[in-house]
Design a protein around this motif. Structure first.
Motif, short mmCIF file in Angstrom:
data_model
loop_
_atom_site.label_atom_id
_atom_site.label_comp_id
_atom_site.label_asym_id
_atom_site.label_seq_id
_atom_site.Cartn_x
_atom_site.Cartn_y
_atom_site.Cartn_z
N VAL A 14 92.63 47.31 52.71
CA VAL A 14 93.50 46.90 51.60
C VAL A 14 92.88 47.37 50.29
N ALA A 15 93.69 47.35 49.24
CA ALA A 15 93.19 47.69 47.91
C ALA A 15 93.48 46.54 46.96
N ILE A 16 92.64 46.40 45.94
CA ILE A 16 92.87 45.39 44.91
C ILE A 16 92.55 46.02 43.56
N VAL A 17 93.39 45.74 42.57
CA VAL A 17 93.14 46.26 41.23
C VAL A 17 92.83 45.09 40.30
N GLY A 18 91.78 45.25 39.50
CA GLY A 18 91.37 44.19 38.57
C GLY A 18 89.88 44.26 38.31
N ALA A 19 89.45 43.59 37.25
CA ALA A 19 88.03 43.70 36.88
C ALA A 19 87.46 42.39 36.35
N GLY A 20 88.23 41.31 36.47
CA GLY A 20 87.76 40.01 35.98
C GLY A 20 87.22 39.15 37.11
N ASP A 21 86.87 37.91 36.78
CA ASP A 21 86.34 36.98 37.79
C ASP A 21 87.34 36.76 38.92
N THR A 22 88.63 36.63 38.56
CA THR A 22 89.66 36.38 39.58
C THR A 22 89.73 37.56 40.55
N ALA A 23 89.70 38.79 40.02
CA ALA A 23 89.74 39.97 40.88
C ALA A 23 88.54 40.00 41.82
N CYS A 24 87.36 39.66 41.30
CA CYS A 24 86.15 39.62 42.14
C CYS A 24 86.28 38.54 43.22
N GLU A 25 86.76 37.36 42.82
CA GLU A 25 86.94 36.27 43.79
C GLU A 25 87.89 36.70 44.89
N GLU A 26 89.00 37.33 44.49
CA GLU A 26 90.00 37.73 45.48
C GLU A 26 89.46 38.86 46.37
N ALA A 27 88.69 39.79 45.79
CA ALA A 27 88.09 40.87 46.59
C ALA A 27 87.13 40.28 47.62
N LEU A 28 86.34 39.28 47.21
CA LEU A 28 85.39 38.63 48.13
C LEU A 28 86.14 37.88 49.22
N TYR A 29 87.23 37.23 48.85
CA TYR A 29 88.05 36.51 49.83
C TYR A 29 88.60 37.50 50.86
N SER A 67 82.00 38.01 35.23
CA SER A 67 80.65 37.52 34.98
C SER A 67 79.66 38.27 35.88
N LYS A 68 78.42 38.37 35.42
CA LYS A 68 77.40 39.13 36.15
C LYS A 68 77.23 38.63 37.58
N VAL A 69 77.28 37.32 37.74
CA VAL A 69 77.04 36.74 39.07
C VAL A 69 78.16 37.16 40.03
N MET A 70 79.42 37.19 39.54
CA MET A 70 80.54 37.61 40.39
C MET A 70 80.44 39.10 40.73
N GLN A 71 80.06 39.90 39.73
CA GLN A 71 79.90 41.33 39.98
C GLN A 71 78.85 41.57 41.05
#
Length: 322
Positions: A150-165, A185-189
């Protein structure tokens, strides 16, 4: 001034929050009037299968679920109408709400359930395949793409959370970032970088979602080198943020910098007594049908208590002057 109608409890919006508020308010004999707004049923009408709402063991289609919610509210006695709130005046009670720029409602209490809208990239193919592999909610739809790319577009905390999910469900997650850095945030990245099956593409814009009736691939371009690439994927998740539908209340109700209405912790109360907010217009964290429905219940109970206290005070006043 045009015609004015007086109501006890006015509900603006018709997703899970609005309809649940209508069910509870009707049962409490508040005789609620609900205006459905521009998109009756809200964001669930652009989702296909809903599998994570309790009580539907076989799952249910989003639009059908909203029809069920509406029917239940009507059966309880809610007055559900087609129409849109176009202006408000919360100076004094009863509060005034203009509908379709032509009539005014005076309400003793107002429940706001106007929801939020996902931000989209604006590609015709993205809209065409929305609900057929294109989604703005990984938590809602990721499950359908187990063990797939799958692909996901985004660069914020929500995008990182969803990519991890998604990384826990899908074989590979292609994460597209428009710039050469993330806003997250650095921790999410760090979590994203430490996840082996998330592949990050920097300086990447999406040109098109490919596929006839379902997503087959995405075409992307590196905005530095202009090199185009086609990535085969089965789903395309857009995580570039949501926009709360709160413009109508600017200048009246407290909101955060993103426009989400601020409610008193643990309640649906806004900064104006007798005006309550529920669902995605005040929830930027969870944004699920089940949490929206729960907050709709909270708003109706808060409104019932508020109107009960008003009535009690009015009776005491009458007795005192008798």
């Amino acid at each position: 001034m045009a015609e004015i109608e007086k109501v006890h409890c006015l509900i603006i919006g018709s997703g899970p929050a609005g309809y649940t508020a209508a069910i509870y308010a009707s049962r409490a004999n508040l005789k609620p009037v609900l205006y459905q707004g521009l998109q009756p049923g809200g964001q669930l009408t652009i989702t296909t299968d809903v599998e994570n709402y309790p009580g539907y063991p076989e799952g249910i289609m989003g639009p059908q679920m909203m029809i069920d919610f509406e029917k239940q509210a009507q059966r309880m006695g809610a007055d559900i109408r087609w129409g849109m709130a176009t202006k408000v005046d919360f100076t004094n009670r009863p509060y005034k709400v203009e509908i379709d720029e032509e009539k005014w409602i005076e309400a003793d209490s107002v429940i706001i359930a106007t929801g939020a809208s996902a931000k989209w990239l604006g590609l015709p193919s993205e809209q065409r395949l929305n609900g057929h592999g294109v989604s703005a909610c990984a938590v809602c739809d990721g499950f359908f793409f187990k063990n797939q790319e799958v692909a996901i577009v985004g660069a914020g905390d929500t995008a990182c959370e969803e990519a991890l999910y998604l990384s826990k469900l899908c074989s590979t997650v292609h994460m597209l970032v428009r710039r050469d850095e993330m806003r997250a945030s650095k921790v999410m990245q760090q979590r994203v970088f430490n996840t082996p099956n998330i592949k990050v593409y920097w300086n990447t814009d999406t040109l098109e979602v490919l596929g006839e009736n379902k997503v087959d691939a995405i075409k992307v371009v590196n905005n530095h080198t202009n090199e185009e690439t086609t990535i085969p994927v089965k789903a395309f998740f857009v995580a570039i943020g949501h926009q709360p539908n709160s413009d109508l209340f600017k200048g009246w109700l407290d909101m955060d910098e993103a426009g989400y209405l601020i409610t008193q912790p643990g309640t649906s109360k806004t900064n104006i007594e007798g005006v309550f907010a529920c669902g995605d217009v005040q929830d930027k964290i969870y944004r699920q049908a089940v949490t929206a429905a729960g907050s709709g219940c909270t708003a109706a109970l808060d409104a019932e208590r508020y109107l009960g206290a008003l009535e009690h005070a009015h009776m005491e006043q009458q007795q005192a002057t008798a």
